[in-house]
Design a protein around this motif. Sequence first.
Motif, PDB file in Angstrom:
ATOM      1  N   LEU A  91       0.820  -1.201   0.000  1.00 18.84           N
ATOM      2  CA  LEU A  91       0.000   0.000   0.000  1.00 18.84           C
ATOM      3  C   LEU A  91       0.860   1.261   0.000  1.00 18.84           C
ATOM      4  N   GLY A  92       1.927   1.276   0.803  1.00 14.81           N
ATOM      5  CA  GLY A  92       2.782   2.455   0.911  1.00 14.81           C
ATOM      6  C   GLY A  92       3.404   2.868  -0.413  1.00 14.81           C
ATOM      7  N   LEU A 137       4.341   6.201   3.645  1.00 14.18           N
ATOM      8  CA  LEU A 137       4.755   5.587   4.913  1.00 14.18           C
ATOM      9  C   LEU A 137       3.638   5.645   5.947  1.00 14.18           C
ATOM     10  N   ILE A 138       2.940   6.779   6.030  1.00 10.97           N
ATOM     11  CA  ILE A 138       1.836   6.900   6.985  1.00 10.97           C
ATOM     12  C   ILE A 138       0.738   5.890   6.671  1.00 10.97           C
ATOM     13  N   MET A 139       0.372   5.786   5.412  1.00  9.95           N
ATOM     14  CA  MET A 139      -0.666   4.828   5.019  1.00  9.95           C
ATOM     15  C   MET A 139      -0.240   3.393   5.321  1.00  9.95           C
ATOM     16  N   ALA A 140       1.028   3.085   5.064  1.00  7.35           N
ATOM     17  CA  ALA A 140       1.529   1.735   5.322  1.00  7.35           C
ATOM     18  C   ALA A 140       1.497   1.413   6.812  1.00  7.35           C
ATOM     19  N   GLU A 146      -3.893  -4.760   8.093  1.00  9.29           N
ATOM     20  CA  GLU A 146      -4.709  -5.140   6.949  1.00  9.29           C
ATOM     21  C   GLU A 146      -3.848  -5.529   5.757  1.00  9.29           C
ATOM     22  N   GLU A 147      -2.773  -4.797   5.535  1.00  9.67           N
ATOM     23  CA  GLU A 147      -1.921  -5.075   4.400  1.00  9.67           C
ATOM     24  C   GLU A 147      -1.153  -6.386   4.563  1.00  9.67           C
ATOM     25  N   GLU A 151      -1.485  -9.502   1.993  1.00 11.22           N
ATOM     26  CA  GLU A 151      -0.339 -10.135   1.339  1.00 11.22           C
ATOM     27  C   GLU A 151      -0.346 -11.644   1.560  1.00 11.22           C
ATOM     28  N   GLN A 152      -0.638 -12.069   2.763  1.00  5.56           N
ATOM     29  CA  GLN A 152      -0.633 -13.495   3.085  1.00  5.56           C
ATOM     30  C   GLN A 152      -1.747 -14.241   2.368  1.00  5.56           C
TER      31      GLN A 152
END
Length: 349
Positions: A91-92, A137-140, A146-147, A151-152
């Motif tokens: 996401l970042g 970076l803030i969003m990540a 959740e991200e 990914e998993q």
Amino acid sequence: MEVLYTLIQGGFNELFDYLSYHVLSCLVPAFFIAGAMAVVLTKGAIIKYFGHKAKKIVSYSVASVSGILLAVCSCTVLPLFGGIYRMGAGLGPAITFLYSGPAINILAISLTGVAIGWHMGAARAIGAVAFAIVIGLIMAIVFSKEEQFREQVDFEIPDEKSEKPISFLAVFFGTLVAILIISTSNIDFWIKAALDIILITVVAYMVKRYFEPGEFRSWMSETWSLAKLVVPMLLIGIFIVGMVTAVLPPEWIANYVGNNSVTANIAASLVGALFYFSTLTEVPIVRGLMDLGMHPGPALALLLAGPAVSIPNLLVVNQILGLRKTGAYFICVVISASITGWIYGTFFV
């Protein structure tokens, strides 16, 4: 009744202008680039350089400056953003690319320098790159759980390499990007058509030479899939913006942003983040507002927020990321643009 007529006429005028000048020359090539990325690039490669486990200094650096070479607006970058995010990009880095892409393309920075001043052009470039990374970076961080789950669940794939040579990838995507840049340029129509035909012929040869059976069909399918996702909400948003701008004169905005107060910078950022600005049109608009008394600080805030987001942009991002992430992205853009404008107006003007 007259106001209603003005609103509807403004919406259709904005929509007509967009369809006349942007779809064929700008958005369509971007869809084909995004569709090709989904087919030619492996998910493993995307995750390697833009996924959660990628080195942040690499993924964020590449994402933050990639827009320099792409003459794209916030709508054109959407299919590219959607393509890499759906393939497993973190996401970042994806958000960093989404924000910086339309904000720092070389045409926009050059025009800003010529029309407003190179001081403003440099401030725009530096501010866009810096805050693109900060916003990513803030969003990540905010959506890290959740991200990681995403990914998993969606992108648990083995480590793999592209079967196609790096030289092919460089020439293939370079040719597609060249088509986009030439198609959006102001060169003579016949020269533009001739160059596009040559480049399309090169792409056709490479498809025949390097594509496996079924890959071209997959490319067209991915392109159409992205178009169906992006175009409807984009056109609705453009129509809404056209209605609003038809009854909101620029002079009214200038009256509220004639100083470098925090309120003025936030107001400029909000206007920029909500209204749609066609590629490069934000520069003459801001130049005109500055002539009417707009302070350089809010002007920079508008330049940073305007090309990066808009109502059409946010509607499409919502389709891709969902309401919570889209809302957080919008807030981050407004705050970062406001801070940058205030700093510039306070210390560098």
